[in-house]
Design an enzyme around this catalytic site. Structure first.
Site, PDB file in Angstrom:
ATOM      1  N   GLU A 112      46.238  36.807  43.207  1.00 32.61           N
ATOM      2  CA  GLU A 112      46.235  38.032  43.994  1.00 32.61           C
ATOM      3  C   GLU A 112      47.568  38.234  44.726  1.00 32.61           C
ATOM      4  OE1 GLU A 112      42.104  38.350  45.376  1.00 32.61           O
ATOM      5  OE2 GLU A 112      42.977  39.184  47.188  1.00 32.61           O
ATOM      6  N   ARG A 166      36.165  34.793  44.789  1.00 33.91           N
ATOM      7  CA  ARG A 166      37.590  34.462  44.813  1.00 33.91           C
ATOM      8  C   ARG A 166      38.090  34.440  43.368  1.00 33.91           C
ATOM      9  NH1 ARG A 166      37.349  35.575  49.304  1.00 33.91           N
ATOM     10  NH2 ARG A 166      38.003  34.428  51.161  1.00 33.91           N
ATOM     11  N   HIS A 211      40.337  43.766  46.327  1.00 39.50           N
ATOM     12  CA  HIS A 211      39.690  42.896  47.332  1.00 39.50           C
ATOM     13  C   HIS A 211      39.084  43.726  48.478  1.00 39.50           C
ATOM     14  CE1 HIS A 211      39.682  38.452  48.793  1.00 39.50           C
ATOM     15  NE2 HIS A 211      38.633  39.099  49.271  1.00 39.50           N
TER      16      HIS A 211
HETATM   17  C1  GLV Z   1      36.640  37.889  51.968  1.00 40.19           C
HETATM   18  O1  GLV Z   1      37.001  37.782  50.839  1.00 40.19           O
HETATM   19  C2  GLV Z   1      36.044  36.844  52.734  1.00 40.19           C
HETATM   20  O2  GLV Z   1      35.983  35.679  52.300  1.00 40.19           O
HETATM   21  O3  GLV Z   1      35.625  37.145  53.855  1.00 40.19           O
END
Ligand code: GLV
Ligand code: GLV
Length: 315
Positions: free
Chosen positions: A262, A233, A280
């Site tokens: 983001e 993250r 992502h």
């Molecule tokens: C993606 O970033 C997730 O946490 O599944």
């Protein structure tokens, strides 16, 4: 039939699972709902299928109303959900562990290779139309064999990254809350991961403890030739401190698949050749995204049927 609010497109397979237990409403917007839209959209729902960009807090639970039973986040990370606030209201929270492990570990290696073999830089050069020709000193990178990979947070994804690293001939050090007796890598304090690794790869969840875990001091502790890879993250890394460290040559480069704000990116990173930026994509394969959505849908189906969820999270 109970109402099930799905905050963004999900694969049909998952919709069919949901349709077997309730009346499904999928947000038609091709973007995240605003907080107001989200509250309006979930009104009267027994279940919310949420995305990682949705902030699911007590105002959302309140908007859903007293019939809300389950929030199924289509992600393994659930930092976007106020789990304590849901638990307080008796709302079950579920995530999607396991099904995205390999996809995310694969992408981590894609990023490692993109960094060390300068793939982004080479791609930009070819597309630019600028002249180039093979020569022995052209766009040289470095190999992975014999290097040390530092894994921060040895959960399922961290382990899957380690398996791949072993195949590339890398040594592994890792940090986290505890030593894993069944894992061959070397468990060391976080500071030592920073000091010893040629690559630091982040696989810890975002929590109050890991927010800005990679700050100016952490970046200074890394080797000048080291690379940072973030597929967890964005807020685990202080992006502005990262830009400073890259400008000062404190580390060799960084690959980010996730961003602090983001989809915004620290502007100073955008022009740097030694930075790889992807939007992502960790879990972005057809099979994985389908499996994630189906798992979220099964969690909803279980709870609405009065059974235990398959993959519940707790505060
Ligand atoms: C993606 O970033 C997730 O946490 O599944
Ligand atoms: C901490 O980062 C852990 O995953 O143990």
């Amino acid at each position: 039939m109970p109402k099930i609010a799905v905050t963004r497109w999900i694969p049909d397979e998952a919709v069919r699972v949901l349709e077997s237990v309730g009346e499904v409403a999928v947000s038609p917007a091709d973007r995240p709902l605003t907080p107001e839209e989200l509250r309006e959209f979930v009104s009267g729902s027994a279940a919310v299928v949420s995305m990682l960009h949705d902030r699911i807090d007590s105002t959302v639970a309140e908007a859903a109303g007293p019939g809300l039973k389950v929030v199924a986040n289509v992600a393994v990370g659930y930092d976007n959900v106020d789990v304590a606030a849901m638990t307080e209201r008796g709302v079950v929270v579920a995530n999607t562990p396991g099904v995205l492990t390999d996809a995310t570990a694969d992408l981590t290696f894609g990023l490692l290779l993109a960094l060390t073999r300068r793939l982004g830089e080479g791609e930009r050069l070819v597309r630019s139309g600028r002249p180039w020709s093979f020569h022995l000193g052209f766009l040289l990178g470095s190999g992975l064999q014999g290097t040390t990979l530092g894994i921060v947070g040895l959960g399922q994804i961290g382990r899957a990254v380690a398996e791949r690293a072993a195949a590339f001939g890398m040594r592994i050090v890792y940090s986290g809350r505890s030593r894993k007796a069944d894992f061959a890598g070397e468990f060391v304090p976080f500071e030592e991961v920073l000091r010893r690794s040629d690559f630091v790869s982040l696989h810890c969840p975002l929590t109050p403890d890991t927010r800005h875990l990679i700050d100016a001091a952490a970046l200074r502790a890394m080797k000048p030739g080291a690379y940072l890879v973030n597929t967890t993250r964005g807020p685990v890394v202080d992006e502005s401190a990262l830009a400073d460290a890259l400008e000062a040559g404190e580390i060799a480069g960084a690959a980010l698949d996730v961003f602090e704000a983001e989809p915004d990116v620290e502007p100073r990173l955008l022009g740097r050749e030694n930075v790889v930026l992807t939007p992502h994509l960790g879990s972005a394969t057809v099979e994985t995204r389908t499996a994630m959505a189906v798992l979220a849908a099964r969690n909803v189906a279980s709870v609405l049927a009065g059974a235990e969820p398959l993959t519940e999270v707790s505060a």
